[in-house]
Structures are given as C-alpha cells and as structure tokens.
Write a protein that holds these residues in place. Sequence first.
Motif, PDB file in Angstrom:
ATOM      1  N   PRO A   6       0.753  -1.182  -0.222  1.00  0.00           N
ATOM      2  CA  PRO A   6       0.125   0.074  -0.085  1.00  0.00           C
ATOM      3  C   PRO A   6       0.845   1.353   0.169  1.00  0.00           C
ATOM      4  CG  PRO A   6      -0.195  -1.191   2.302  1.00  0.00           C
ATOM      5  CD  PRO A   6       0.802  -2.060   1.218  1.00  0.00           C
ATOM      6  N   TYR A   7       2.164   1.134   0.199  1.00  0.00           N
ATOM      7  CA  TYR A   7       3.016   2.544   0.207  1.00  0.00           C
ATOM      8  C   TYR A   7       3.662   2.611  -1.137  1.00  0.00           C
ATOM      9  CZ  TYR A   7       2.803   1.488   5.371  1.00  0.00           C
ATOM     10  OH  TYR A   7       2.494   1.089   6.741  1.00  0.00           O
ATOM     11  N   SER A   8       3.390   1.745  -2.272  1.00  0.00           N
ATOM     12  CA  SER A   8       4.001   1.926  -3.270  1.00  0.00           C
ATOM     13  C   SER A   8       3.280   2.937  -4.250  1.00  0.00           C
ATOM     14  CB  SER A   8       3.809   0.595  -4.110  1.00  0.00           C
ATOM     15  OG  SER A   8       2.460   0.299  -4.428  1.00  0.00           O
ATOM     16  N   ARG A   9       4.287   3.281  -5.285  1.00  0.00           N
ATOM     17  CA  ARG A   9       3.497   4.445  -6.408  1.00  0.00           C
ATOM     18  C   ARG A   9       3.406   3.610  -7.578  1.00  0.00           C
ATOM     19  NH1 ARG A   9       4.557   9.564  -5.279  1.00  0.00           N
ATOM     20  NH2 ARG A   9       4.449  10.187  -7.226  1.00  0.00           N
ATOM     21  N   GLY A  34       2.024   9.506   1.940  1.00  0.00           N
ATOM     22  CA  GLY A  34       3.492   9.958   2.249  1.00  0.00           C
ATOM     23  C   GLY A  34       3.992  10.236   3.581  1.00  0.00           C
ATOM     24  N   SER A  35       2.642  10.622   4.213  1.00  0.00           N
ATOM     25  CA  SER A  35       2.668  10.753   5.701  1.00  0.00           C
ATOM     26  C   SER A  35       1.684  10.111   6.347  1.00  0.00           C
ATOM     27  CB  SER A  35       2.524  12.208   6.275  1.00  0.00           C
ATOM     28  OG  SER A  35       1.295  12.878   5.612  1.00  0.00           O
ATOM     29  N   GLY A  36       0.783   9.438   5.967  1.00  0.00           N
ATOM     30  CA  GLY A  36      -0.517   8.598   6.532  1.00  0.00           C
ATOM     31  C   GLY A  36      -1.591   8.236   5.393  1.00  0.00           C
TER      32      GLY A  36
END
Length: 90
Positions: A6-9, A34-36
Amino acid sequence: KFKLDPYSRCMFARCMFAFCNRRRTSIKILQWDGSGFWILMKRLDKDSFHWPDTPDELQKVTLKEMHWLCDGLSLTPKGAFEERHPKIVV
C-alpha cells in the motif's frame, strides 16, 4: 493475501486500493499520501454498486473506471469511449 504494497507508487501517481462489502452497498478506498493513510468511503442508502464478480482476483482499473463504479455504473458502460493513450514520438 494479495501481497501488495500500500506504500507503493503506480506509474505517475500513488496506488489506490478499493474494496467493496458483500452486499455491495459500500466502497472503501485506501491510499498512502507519504505521511499517512487516507480512507474514503461511500455507502449507498438504496441499490448496490456494479462491482466486478471476481472476489478472489485483483483487477486494475483506471481512475475513470473508478469514477464509473462510484457513480453506480459498470466497468463497461454502454456508449462509453474506449480509453486510449497515444504514443508521443519526438
């Protein structure tokens, strides 16, 4: 289960993950900024979403198709133009 990050681009934007409940009356969209995490939810009072019938499979959709789903349309609405991405040659 799907082993996704889920943090991927994704390509030029951040990935969004959409989920629908069994009765297809609500959609939740998860996105990392990027921060949440952002969680967007839409719940219908009447009717249900035209969600794909593949609960155990992943399906990539375009932003336009995600708008269609949230507006109560299917992924292939009649009369819709097929999305094209022309190649730019310099």
